[in-house]
Design a protein around this motif. Structure first.
Motif: not given
Length: 124
Positions: A1-2, A32, A97, A99-100, A111-114
């Protein structure tokens, strides 16, 4: 994920900017939430707004309420942050960001991805 944030720049007080956050890597059925955060020099990163994946409900921190608007274009996998009536105190690096779990929140730890941030400078 990006996540890729863009749209920052230098703007005068009272001006506007629109930030974009392009999200890639989730499958079409993934669910998400997206949040926008900012971090000024010497300060902690703070959540300013987020959007729910279910019904596009939105939440805002008091300091931006009425001036900033978060929105989502699901066809483009993009979340926007429209910022109006900008003030010098809005100067910061802005981050999006994901959140999955799909839970909208203003908390960094949720949050999981930034994405990498984009700098917004409000100055005359």
């Amino acid at each position: 994920v990006q996540l890729q944030a863009s749209g920052g720049g230098l703007v005068q007080p009272g001006g506007s900017l629109r930030l974009s956050c392009v999200v890639s890597g989730f499958s079409p059925d993934d669910y998400y939430a997206i949040g926008w955060f900012r971090q000024a020099p010497g300060d902690e990163r703070e959540g300013i707004t987020c959007i729910s994946p279910s019904d596009d409900s939105t939440w805002y921190v008091d300091s931006v309420k009425g001036r900033f608007t978060i929105s989502r274009d699901k066809t483009k996998n993009t979340v926007y942050l429209q910022m109006n009536s900008l003030k010098p105190e809005d100067t910061a690096v802005y981050y999006c960001a994901a959140d999955r779990e799909g839970t909208p929140s203003m908390y960094v730890v949720e949050y999981d991805y930034w994405g990498l941030g984009t700098l917004v400078t409000v100055s005359s």
